[in-house]
Design a protein around this motif. Structure first.
Motif, PDB file in Angstrom:
ATOM      1  N   LYS A  51      -8.180 -14.538  -6.198  1.00  0.00           N
ATOM      2  CA  LYS A  51      -6.978 -13.712  -6.062  1.00  0.00           C
ATOM      3  C   LYS A  51      -7.177 -12.358  -6.736  1.00  0.00           C
ATOM      4  O   LYS A  51      -6.761 -11.326  -6.225  1.00  0.00           O
ATOM      5  CB  LYS A  51      -5.770 -14.437  -6.675  1.00  0.00           C
ATOM      6  N   ILE A  52      -7.838 -12.360  -7.889  1.00  0.00           N
ATOM      7  CA  ILE A  52      -8.138 -11.099  -8.579  1.00  0.00           C
ATOM      8  C   ILE A  52      -9.060 -10.251  -7.713  1.00  0.00           C
ATOM      9  O   ILE A  52      -8.866  -9.045  -7.564  1.00  0.00           O
ATOM     10  CB  ILE A  52      -8.776 -11.370  -9.958  1.00  0.00           C
ATOM     11  N   GLY A  53     -10.070 -10.889  -7.124  1.00  0.00           N
ATOM     12  CA  GLY A  53     -10.989 -10.186  -6.242  1.00  0.00           C
ATOM     13  C   GLY A  53     -10.281  -9.643  -5.023  1.00  0.00           C
ATOM     14  O   GLY A  53     -10.562  -8.539  -4.560  1.00  0.00           O
ATOM     15  N   GLU A  54      -9.330 -10.430  -4.510  1.00  0.00           N
ATOM     16  CA  GLU A  54      -8.569 -10.008  -3.342  1.00  0.00           C
ATOM     17  C   GLU A  54      -7.734  -8.769  -3.658  1.00  0.00           C
ATOM     18  O   GLU A  54      -7.677  -7.826  -2.857  1.00  0.00           O
ATOM     19  CB  GLU A  54      -7.657 -11.155  -2.891  1.00  0.00           C
ATOM     20  N   ILE A  55      -7.116  -8.755  -4.835  1.00  0.00           N
ATOM     21  CA  ILE A  55      -6.316  -7.598  -5.241  1.00  0.00           C
ATOM     22  C   ILE A  55      -7.209  -6.375  -5.428  1.00  0.00           C
ATOM     23  O   ILE A  55      -6.875  -5.264  -4.989  1.00  0.00           O
ATOM     24  CB  ILE A  55      -5.549  -7.901  -6.549  1.00  0.00           C
ATOM     25  N   SER A  56      -8.375  -6.573  -6.058  1.00  0.00           N
ATOM     26  CA  SER A  56      -9.308  -5.476  -6.310  1.00  0.00           C
ATOM     27  C   SER A  56      -9.816  -4.875  -5.007  1.00  0.00           C
ATOM     28  O   SER A  56      -9.828  -3.656  -4.831  1.00  0.00           O
ATOM     29  CB  SER A  56     -10.491  -5.964  -7.145  1.00  0.00           C
ATOM     30  N   ILE A  57     -10.242  -5.743  -4.080  1.00  0.00           N
ATOM     31  CA  ILE A  57     -10.808  -5.265  -2.828  1.00  0.00           C
ATOM     32  C   ILE A  57      -9.736  -4.606  -1.967  1.00  0.00           C
ATOM     33  O   ILE A  57      -9.992  -3.621  -1.268  1.00  0.00           O
ATOM     34  CB  ILE A  57     -11.501  -6.417  -2.058  1.00  0.00           C
ATOM     35  N   SER A  58      -8.515  -5.113  -2.018  1.00  0.00           N
ATOM     36  CA  SER A  58      -7.419  -4.513  -1.256  1.00  0.00           C
ATOM     37  C   SER A  58      -7.066  -3.128  -1.799  1.00  0.00           C
ATOM     38  O   SER A  58      -6.804  -2.197  -1.038  1.00  0.00           O
ATOM     39  CB  SER A  58      -6.183  -5.416  -1.297  1.00  0.00           C
ATOM     40  N   SER A  59      -7.094  -2.995  -3.134  1.00  0.00           N
ATOM     41  CA  SER A  59      -6.811  -1.700  -3.764  1.00  0.00           C
ATOM     42  C   SER A  59      -7.874  -0.677  -3.388  1.00  0.00           C
ATOM     43  O   SER A  59      -7.561   0.473  -3.051  1.00  0.00           O
ATOM     44  CB  SER A  59      -6.752  -1.852  -5.289  1.00  0.00           C
ATOM     45  N   LEU A  60      -9.147  -1.099  -3.443  1.00  0.00           N
ATOM     46  CA  LEU A  60     -10.235  -0.202  -3.068  1.00  0.00           C
ATOM     47  C   LEU A  60     -10.170   0.157  -1.592  1.00  0.00           C
ATOM     48  O   LEU A  60     -10.496   1.284  -1.201  1.00  0.00           O
ATOM     49  CB  LEU A  60     -11.582  -0.850  -3.395  1.00  0.00           C
ATOM     50  N   PHE A  61      -9.751  -0.795  -0.781  1.00  0.00           N
ATOM     51  CA  PHE A  61      -9.581  -0.540   0.650  1.00  0.00           C
ATOM     52  C   PHE A  61      -8.574   0.589   0.879  1.00  0.00           C
ATOM     53  O   PHE A  61      -8.833   1.535   1.627  1.00  0.00           O
ATOM     54  CB  PHE A  61      -9.114  -1.821   1.347  1.00  0.00           C
ATOM     55  N   LEU A  62      -7.445   0.512   0.202  1.00  0.00           N
ATOM     56  CA  LEU A  62      -6.398   1.525   0.355  1.00  0.00           C
ATOM     57  C   LEU A  62      -6.857   2.883  -0.173  1.00  0.00           C
ATOM     58  O   LEU A  62      -6.586   3.925   0.436  1.00  0.00           O
ATOM     59  CB  LEU A  62      -5.126   1.079  -0.378  1.00  0.00           C
ATOM     60  N   ILE A  63      -7.584   2.870  -1.295  1.00  0.00           N
ATOM     61  CA  ILE A  63      -8.099   4.123  -1.864  1.00  0.00           C
ATOM     62  C   ILE A  63      -9.074   4.790  -0.903  1.00  0.00           C
ATOM     63  O   ILE A  63      -8.988   5.995  -0.631  1.00  0.00           O
ATOM     64  CB  ILE A  63      -8.789   3.858  -3.223  1.00  0.00           C
ATOM     65  N   ASN A  64     -10.003   3.996  -0.376  1.00  0.00           N
ATOM     66  CA  ASN A  64     -11.017   4.550   0.526  1.00  0.00           C
ATOM     67  C   ASN A  64     -10.417   5.086   1.814  1.00  0.00           C
ATOM     68  O   ASN A  64     -10.799   6.162   2.283  1.00  0.00           O
ATOM     69  CB  ASN A  64     -12.072   3.491   0.843  1.00  0.00           C
ATOM     70  N   ILE A  65      -9.476   4.331   2.387  1.00  0.00           N
ATOM     71  CA  ILE A  65      -8.842   4.778   3.625  1.00  0.00           C
ATOM     72  C   ILE A  65      -8.068   6.073   3.401  1.00  0.00           C
ATOM     73  O   ILE A  65      -8.133   7.009   4.201  1.00  0.00           O
ATOM     74  CB  ILE A  65      -7.900   3.687   4.181  1.00  0.00           C
ATOM     75  N   SER A  66      -7.341   6.153   2.284  1.00  0.00           N
ATOM     76  CA  SER A  66      -6.527   7.343   2.007  1.00  0.00           C
ATOM     77  C   SER A  66      -7.384   8.568   1.714  1.00  0.00           C
ATOM     78  O   SER A  66      -6.973   9.705   1.985  1.00  0.00           O
ATOM     79  CB  SER A  66      -5.587   7.073   0.823  1.00  0.00           C
ATOM     80  N   LEU A  67      -8.607   8.347   1.188  1.00  0.00           N
ATOM     81  CA  LEU A  67      -9.474   9.469   0.827  1.00  0.00           C
ATOM     82  C   LEU A  67     -10.444   9.856   1.939  1.00  0.00           C
ATOM     83  O   LEU A  67     -11.232  10.786   1.778  1.00  0.00           O
ATOM     84  CB  LEU A  67     -10.266   9.134  -0.434  1.00  0.00           C
ATOM     85  N   MET A  68     -10.390   9.169   3.067  1.00  0.00           N
ATOM     86  CA  MET A  68     -11.293   9.482   4.169  1.00  0.00           C
ATOM     87  C   MET A  68     -11.001  10.843   4.784  1.00  0.00           C
ATOM     88  O   MET A  68     -11.868  11.467   5.398  1.00  0.00           O
ATOM     89  CB  MET A  68     -11.196   8.409   5.271  1.00  0.00           C
ATOM     90  N   PHE A  69      -9.762  11.319   4.611  1.00  0.00           N
ATOM     91  CA  PHE A  69      -9.351  12.544   5.291  1.00  0.00           C
ATOM     92  C   PHE A  69      -9.094  13.699   4.338  1.00  0.00           C
ATOM     93  O   PHE A  69      -8.441  14.672   4.686  1.00  0.00           O
ATOM     94  CB  PHE A  69      -8.079  12.255   6.111  1.00  0.00           C
ATOM     95  N   VAL A  70      -9.628  13.608   3.114  1.00  0.00           N
ATOM     96  CA  VAL A  70      -9.426  14.674   2.143  1.00  0.00           C
ATOM     97  C   VAL A  70     -10.426  15.793   2.366  1.00  0.00           C
ATOM     98  O   VAL A  70     -11.421  15.638   3.084  1.00  0.00           O
ATOM     99  CB  VAL A  70      -9.559  14.161   0.688  1.00  0.00           C
ATOM    100  N   ASN A  71     -10.161  16.921   1.727  1.00  0.00           N
ATOM    101  CA  ASN A  71     -11.056  18.075   1.803  1.00  0.00           C
ATOM    102  C   ASN A  71     -12.444  17.699   1.280  1.00  0.00           C
ATOM    103  O   ASN A  71     -12.568  17.119   0.220  1.00  0.00           O
ATOM    104  CB  ASN A  71     -10.467  19.222   0.969  1.00  0.00           C
ATOM    105  N   LYS A  72     -13.488  18.062   2.016  1.00  0.00           N
ATOM    106  CA  LYS A  72     -14.851  17.687   1.622  1.00  0.00           C
ATOM    107  C   LYS A  72     -15.288  18.350   0.322  1.00  0.00           C
ATOM    108  O   LYS A  72     -16.230  17.892  -0.307  1.00  0.00           O
ATOM    109  CB  LYS A  72     -15.827  18.043   2.751  1.00  0.00           C
ATOM    110  N   ASN A  73     -14.617  19.434  -0.056  1.00  0.00           N
ATOM    111  CA  ASN A  73     -14.973  20.108  -1.302  1.00  0.00           C
ATOM    112  C   ASN A  73     -14.180  19.572  -2.492  1.00  0.00           C
ATOM    113  O   ASN A  73     -14.346  20.013  -3.616  1.00  0.00           O
ATOM    114  CB  ASN A  73     -14.729  21.622  -1.172  1.00  0.00           C
ATOM    115  N   SER A  74     -13.335  18.618  -2.222  1.00  0.00           N
ATOM    116  CA  SER A  74     -12.472  18.091  -3.266  1.00  0.00           C
ATOM    117  C   SER A  74     -13.203  17.088  -4.142  1.00  0.00           C
ATOM    118  O   SER A  74     -14.145  16.420  -3.719  1.00  0.00           O
ATOM    119  CB  SER A  74     -11.233  17.445  -2.646  1.00  0.00           C
ATOM    120  N   ILE A  75     -12.744  16.967  -5.395  1.00  0.00           N
ATOM    121  CA  ILE A  75     -13.302  15.973  -6.317  1.00  0.00           C
ATOM    122  C   ILE A  75     -12.989  14.558  -5.833  1.00  0.00           C
ATOM    123  O   ILE A  75     -13.672  13.599  -6.178  1.00  0.00           O
ATOM    124  CB  ILE A  75     -12.724  16.191  -7.737  1.00  0.00           C
ATOM    125  N   PHE A  76     -11.968  14.451  -4.973  1.00  0.00           N
ATOM    126  CA  PHE A  76     -11.605  13.147  -4.433  1.00  0.00           C
ATOM    127  C   PHE A  76     -12.721  12.573  -3.550  1.00  0.00           C
ATOM    128  O   PHE A  76     -12.804  11.360  -3.350  1.00  0.00           O
ATOM    129  CB  PHE A  76     -10.312  13.233  -3.627  1.00  0.00           C
TER     130      PHE A  76
END
Length: 210
Positions: A51-76
């Motif tokens: 369950k801890i792994g599931e929460i961790s992987i789901s959080s990283l999933f959301l972070i990665n998806i949200s950052l896929m469309f950020v400015n390429k010059n950004s620290i993000f």
């Protein structure tokens, strides 16, 4: 599903003559599919650690998806690269737990074994892609940096040739970090094959004795 998405993510350019179309549209879609397939490998498990792994992987999933469309010059972009590497490492860890758990020899075991091997290549490719950004000096020779997808394709080729011990020598590590990363990749590939063959033979024999 994870095996298919990994194969297509690493080697999907084989089916496209237009690399720019592949890099602009297909790779993004396949990356999202890879996130979904990896996240799904953590589902339907009941123990607390899973369950801890599931929460961790789901959080990283959301972070990665949200950052896929950020400015390429950004620290993000750097945050996305690192979080993606962690995401892949957690997925590989989950696959490893499945492989060593009590389980009979079947298609699921074979698929998980292949997924683990492909994940090692994926992690190595991502590590080199990060290394390109942080290293001032050249990392590998004969890598095409004119377009990010061409860079990715060349790196996939190099990591595949390295982990399989083919070693054509057309692409070579130049920097110290690249040499060390290449050495680690070679060791991991050999170690994984030895261990996985032992696991599969053991479970095959156990299944036949039941």
């Amino acid at each position: 599903m994870l095996v298919i998405t990994l194969l297509f993510h690493l080697y999907g350019s084989l089916f496209f003559s237009d690399i720019f179309f592949y890099g602009t549209y297909v790779r993004i879609l396949n990356t999202i599919m890879l996130y979904l397939a990896s996240t799904n490998s953590f589902l339907n498990r009941n123990n607390k650690k899973s369950k801890i792994g599931e929460i961790s992987i789901s959080s990283l999933f959301l972070i990665n998806i949200s950052l896929m469309f950020v400015n390429k010059n950004s620290i993000f972009l750097e945050i996305r690269d690192i979080s993606y590497l962690i995401f892949l490492s957690l997925t590989l860890s989950n696959i490893a737990k499945f492989l060593i758990s009590p389980h009979r020899f079947d298609k699921a075991l074979i698929s998980a074994s292949l997924a683990g091997y492909l994940l090692i290549i994926e992690i190595a490719v991502r590590s080199f892609m990060i290394l390109y950004k942080i290293e001032v000096n050249p990392v590998l020779n004969n890598i095409d940096f004119t377009y990010h997808t061409k860079t990715f394709i060349d790196t996939v080729y190099y990591c595949t040739v390295t982990i399989t011990s083919i070693g054509f020598g057309d692409i070579l590590p130049i920097s110290h970090k690249a040499k060390m990363l290449t050495s680690i990749l070679g060791l991991m590939g050999q170690f994984y094959l030895v261990v996985i063959m032992g696991i599969m033979v053991s479970k095959y024999i156990s299944s036949n004795h039941k």
